[in-house]
Scaffold this active site. Structure first.
Site, mmCIF file in Angstrom:
data_model
loop_
_atom_site.group_PDB
_atom_site.id
_atom_site.type_symbol
_atom_site.label_atom_id
_atom_site.label_comp_id
_atom_site.label_asym_id
_atom_site.label_seq_id
_atom_site.Cartn_x
_atom_site.Cartn_y
_atom_site.Cartn_z
ATOM 1 C CG ASN A 11 9.326 -61.425 83.387
ATOM 2 O OD1 ASN A 11 8.393 -62.288 83.785
ATOM 3 N ND2 ASN A 11 9.069 -60.005 83.003
ATOM 4 C CE LYS A 13 8.096 -59.889 79.660
ATOM 5 N NZ LYS A 13 8.337 -59.061 78.736
ATOM 6 C CG HIS A 97 7.724 -56.063 84.198
ATOM 7 N ND1 HIS A 97 7.003 -55.844 82.828
ATOM 8 C CD2 HIS A 97 8.802 -56.769 83.601
ATOM 9 C CE1 HIS A 97 7.703 -56.161 81.765
ATOM 10 N NE2 HIS A 97 8.815 -56.657 82.260
ATOM 11 C CD GLU A 99 5.244 -56.909 79.824
ATOM 12 O OE1 GLU A 99 5.295 -57.937 80.628
ATOM 13 O OE2 GLU A 99 6.157 -56.788 78.874
ATOM 14 C CD GLU A 169 12.819 -55.309 82.554
ATOM 15 O OE1 GLU A 169 13.309 -56.262 82.074
ATOM 16 O OE2 GLU A 169 11.574 -55.171 82.618
ATOM 17 N N GLY A 175 10.583 -56.430 74.429
ATOM 18 C CA GLY A 175 9.770 -57.067 73.548
ATOM 19 C C GLY A 175 9.643 -56.465 72.210
ATOM 20 C CB SER A 215 15.225 -56.394 73.085
ATOM 21 O OG SER A 215 13.827 -56.420 72.912
#
Ligand code: PGA
Length: 254
Positions: A11, A13, A97, A99, A169, A175, A215
């Site tokens: 991904n 991003k 996701h 985000e 996730e 991250g 991560s």
């Protein structure tokens, strides 16, 4: 031994221009040439999709979108449809996701609507679920995962559901350099699989791939991916570099 083929997805991003995505592919392809154990998917920004599809043509690498709209088409400025992704050569799409959920108002209901449209266009949806740190702290991880999975799968016909992939996730691991321990991930995956069984039946649940994301790095990929409940990885930061992502794809299977 599970028959679920591991899926390792990158991904990217909001990173890489079309030129940078071509450089990545040129460096990455020779590193994973002949690798058939895992399904490999690159999910670049929309404007890079055409370049990545062209440069991976003839290889075993798949290309996916990072998001899509749930409608076929319409006056939705700034959005992309499932049909457009498929026509551009995508075979997969990331949905829900964290985000998108946290920063762009994605809800369990929009994830469900997107899932229906992705399946209609024969895209493999990678549906992301995961708890916030505060939810884990409050002992709500199970409740959150059950709700997110159940709501994502509302009214999905079992015969179409075989292609669905779920990515666990934990939001606190994205991250941040923190990873769920293999035991935490395995426990979450069992919770997710139990809800898939309730929504779609045991057989589909047993065959559904559940990825771990948050991560994942070359240093921890082998430990995580050897957990029997973990069927692959969704990789952000460590997928931006061809060498690093190739090392993850080549984790050692014990
Ligand atoms: P990360 O991102 O690997 O950088 O933690 C994972 C993701 O957001 O899918």
């Amino acid at each position: 031994m599970s028959t679920r083929k591991p899926l390792i997805a990158a991904n990217w991003k909001m990173y890489k221009t079309p030129a940078q995505s071509k450089e990545f592919v040129a460096a990455f392809l020779p590193l994973v040439h002949g690798h058939t154990r895992d399904e490999i998917v690159l999910c670049p920004p929309f404007v890079d999709i055409v370049a990545v599809v062209a440069t991976t043509h003839g290889s075993k690498i798949h290309v996916g979108g990072q998001n899509m709209h749930w409608q076929e088409e319409g006056a939705f400025t700034g959005e992309i449809s499932a049909g457009m992704l498929a026509a551009a050569g995508c075979t997969h799409v990331i949905l829900g996701h964290s985000e998108r959920r946290q920063l762009f108002g994605e809800t369990d209901d929009t994830v469900n609507q997107k899932l229906h449209n992705a399946l209609k266009h024969k895209l493999v949806p990678i549906v992301c679920v995961g708890e916030l740190l505060a939810e884990r702290g409050a002992g709500k991880t199970e409740e959150v995962l059950l709700r997110q999975v159940a709501r994502a799968l509302v009214n999905v016909a079992p015969d179409l559901a075989r292609h669905i992939v779920i990515a666990y996730e934990p939001v606190w691991a994205i991250g941040t350099g923190k990873t769920a321990t293999p035991e935490m991930a395995a426990e979450a995956h069992l919770i997710i699989r139990s809800q898939v069984a309730r929504s779609l039946g045991r057989e589909i649940a047993d065959n559904m791939r559940i990825l771990y994301g948050g991560s994942v790095k070359p240093e921890n990929a082998t430990t995580l991916l050897n957990q029997p409940e973990i069927d692959g990885a969704l990789v952000g930061g460590a997928s931006l570099d061809a060498q690093s992502f190739a090392k993850i794809v080549q984790y050692t299977l014990f």
